[in-house]
Design an enzyme around this catalytic site. Structure first.
Site, PDB file in Angstrom:
ATOM      1  N   LYS A   1       0.821  -1.224   0.000  1.00 48.82           N
ATOM      2  CA  LYS A   1       0.000   0.000   0.000  1.00 48.82           C
ATOM      3  C   LYS A   1       0.849   1.266   0.000  1.00 48.82           C
ATOM      4  CE  LYS A   1      -4.358  -1.977   1.390  1.00 48.82           C
ATOM      5  NZ  LYS A   1      -5.370  -2.248   2.405  1.00 48.82           N
TER       6      LYS A   1
ATOM      7  N   ARG B   1      -3.413 -10.246   4.905  1.00 51.24           N
ATOM      8  CA  ARG B   1      -3.772 -10.243   3.475  1.00 51.24           C
ATOM      9  C   ARG B   1      -2.597  -9.690   2.680  1.00 51.24           C
ATOM     10  NH1 ARG B   1      -6.051  -6.807  -0.296  1.00 51.24           N
ATOM     11  NH2 ARG B   1      -7.595  -7.760  -1.680  1.00 51.24           N
TER      12      ARG B   1
HETATM   13  C1  9MG Z   1      -9.994  -5.733  -0.901  1.00 51.88           C
HETATM   14  N1  9MG Z   1      -9.056  -5.149   0.035  1.00 51.88           N
HETATM   15  C2  9MG Z   1      -8.067  -4.256  -0.263  1.00 51.88           C
HETATM   16  N2  9MG Z   1      -7.417  -3.931   0.862  1.00 51.88           N
HETATM   17  C3  9MG Z   1      -7.986  -4.628   1.864  1.00 51.88           C
HETATM   18  C4  9MG Z   1      -7.762  -4.720   3.241  1.00 51.88           C
HETATM   19  O1  9MG Z   1      -6.828  -3.997   3.844  1.00 51.88           O
HETATM   20  N3  9MG Z   1      -8.543  -5.535   3.973  1.00 51.88           N
HETATM   21  C5  9MG Z   1      -9.529  -6.258   3.382  1.00 51.88           C
HETATM   22  N4  9MG Z   1     -10.273  -7.049   4.182  1.00 51.88           N
HETATM   23  N5  9MG Z   1      -9.788  -6.222   2.080  1.00 51.88           N
HETATM   24  C6  9MG Z   1      -9.033  -5.410   1.330  1.00 51.88           C
END
Ligand code: 9MG
Length: 394
Positions: free
Chosen positions: A322, A357
């Protein structure tokens, strides 16, 4: 006095409890590998408590009292916390401690006794460059299977970009991209299938096709039918905080106190989901790094991540590649932010986040394996390869 072992009086329903403005928050601090995860140290100590039944113990609590836009905070040892007269906060103090301690139920059969890796599979036309729909689906399936082979426990399939500034896509467009991939993965993967969507119809169709998890970055608020669809699906649901819509969320986001406001929001959404018939055992909370947050907001959330365990549900963190990692490191190209992303993943695992994630599954898995072994003093993973090589570098 706060009791450690349950028995706290309950409010008539969760909605009643959270409708009262929360003044007290607790953040577990003094985190270390849980006694049962420490090699040669099987004794449970009374000076530390297990965090969410997971891989960490906590030795103290940062107690945060909200006074309007301000907070007062102090660190209390567990004994002091439990013996203290909390007055009108007695119930809250007891509930918060119980929420921190309670073991989290499995997610679709997966135990939460080590950090789970959720691999990102974007099925947007720009993700697999020049291909048409069929080529894109085939490339996405191949990518998903590669992430599983690299150690992903969960595959998060998303066919609508929710990056800052992105436009929504229609239900038909989203289904047209997503369904061939879900169907193509059926019977070919042991990983759980998560669907990153905000739309009720997509949730229904994905559930019918065998998905395990619904990941909604709008916490079931974008589509008025999403709450009902998620409840009917009986799947695990990730509720994520976002300040506004992806198109505008990065335009001057403001909070009095980002951590406490995101906590309030997630607590309200958990209560709303429970009221709609979604069992707490099927909910996961996510502070939503980068969704309507400045770099300072993201960093405060990362630093105070363990506070979200007091919601009583598993915590998911998504920081991979990010923008804030680019800002911190000066790395402009998102794909070059692997090392920074792994750093964020380790920081999250060190605060007990149950699901991480990521785009870069292999690198994250490798880092987590070494991190887990280093903090526990034991090689626990199924990936240990009994090497006894002459060179320390081979
Ligand atoms: C789809 N998406 C993009 N960034 C995300 C994040 O930080 N958390 C979750 N749950 N989905 C995300």
């Amino acid at each position: 006095m706060v009791r450690w072992h349950g028995g706290a009086t309950r409010f008539r329903d969760e909605a009643e409890r959270v409708s009262m403005a929360r003044e007290l928050f607790v953040r577990p601090v003094g985190l270390m590998a849980a006694a049962s995860h420490r090699e040669g140290d099987e004794q449970e100590t009374t000076a530390a408590l297990r965090l969410a039944g997971g891989w960490l113990d906590f030795m103290a609590l940062e107690v945060i009292e909200r006074r309007g836009p301000d907070r007062r905070s102090r660190i209390l040892g567990l004994g002091e916390y439990c013996e203290r007269d909390w007055g009108r906060h007695t119930q809250a103090a007891s509930d918060l401690l119980e929420a921190l301690r309670g073991p989290r139920p499995r997610i679709a059969g997966l135990p939460l006794d080590r950090p789970l890796v959720m691999g990102i599979v974007n099925i947007t036309p720009d993700s697999f460059s020049d291909g048409g729909r069929l080529e894109t689906a085939e490339a996405a399936i191949a990518h998903a299977l590669k992430l599983e082979a690299e150690g992903a426990d969960i595959l998060d399939l998303g066919a609508e970009s929710t990056r800052p500034g992105s436009e929504a896509v229609s239900v038909d467009e989203e289904l047209g991209r997503l369904m061939p991939v879900i169907e193509g993965l059926a019977g070919r993967t042991k990983a759980l299938i998560s669907i990153d969507t905000r739309k009720a119809e997509v949730m229904r169709r994905a559930a019918a096709a065998g998905a395990d998890i619904l990941n909604d970055v709008s916490a079931l608020e974008f589509d008025p039918e999403a709450m009902e669809a998620a409840a009917e699906s009986r799947l695990t649901v990730v509720l994520m905080h976002a300040l506004g819509d992806p198109k505008t969320m990065q335009v001057d986001p403001r909070y009095d106190d980002v951590t406490l406001e995101v906590f309030d929001y997630l607590e309200r959404r958990i209560a709303a989901a429970e009221a709609a018939g979604i069992d707490r055992a099927r909910l996961v909370a996510d502070p939503g790094i980068g969704f309507g947050k400045t770099v300072a907001h993201n960093l405060q959330l990362m630093r105070e991540l363990a506070l979200f365990h007091a919601l009583g549900v598993p915590v998911l963190l998504g920081a991979s590649r990010k923008r804030f990692i680019g800002t911190l490191t000066g790395v402009e190209v998102a794909a070059d932010r692997v090392a920074g992303s792994v750093g964020a993943a380790l920081a999250a695992a060190g605060q007990g986040a149950q699901i991480i994630r990521v785009h870069d599954v292999a690198a994250t898995r490798q880092a987590l394996t070494v991190w887990e072994a280093s903090v526990s003093g034991a090689a626990t993973g199924e990936r240990i390869r009994g090497t006894s090589s002459g060179s320390q570098y081979s």
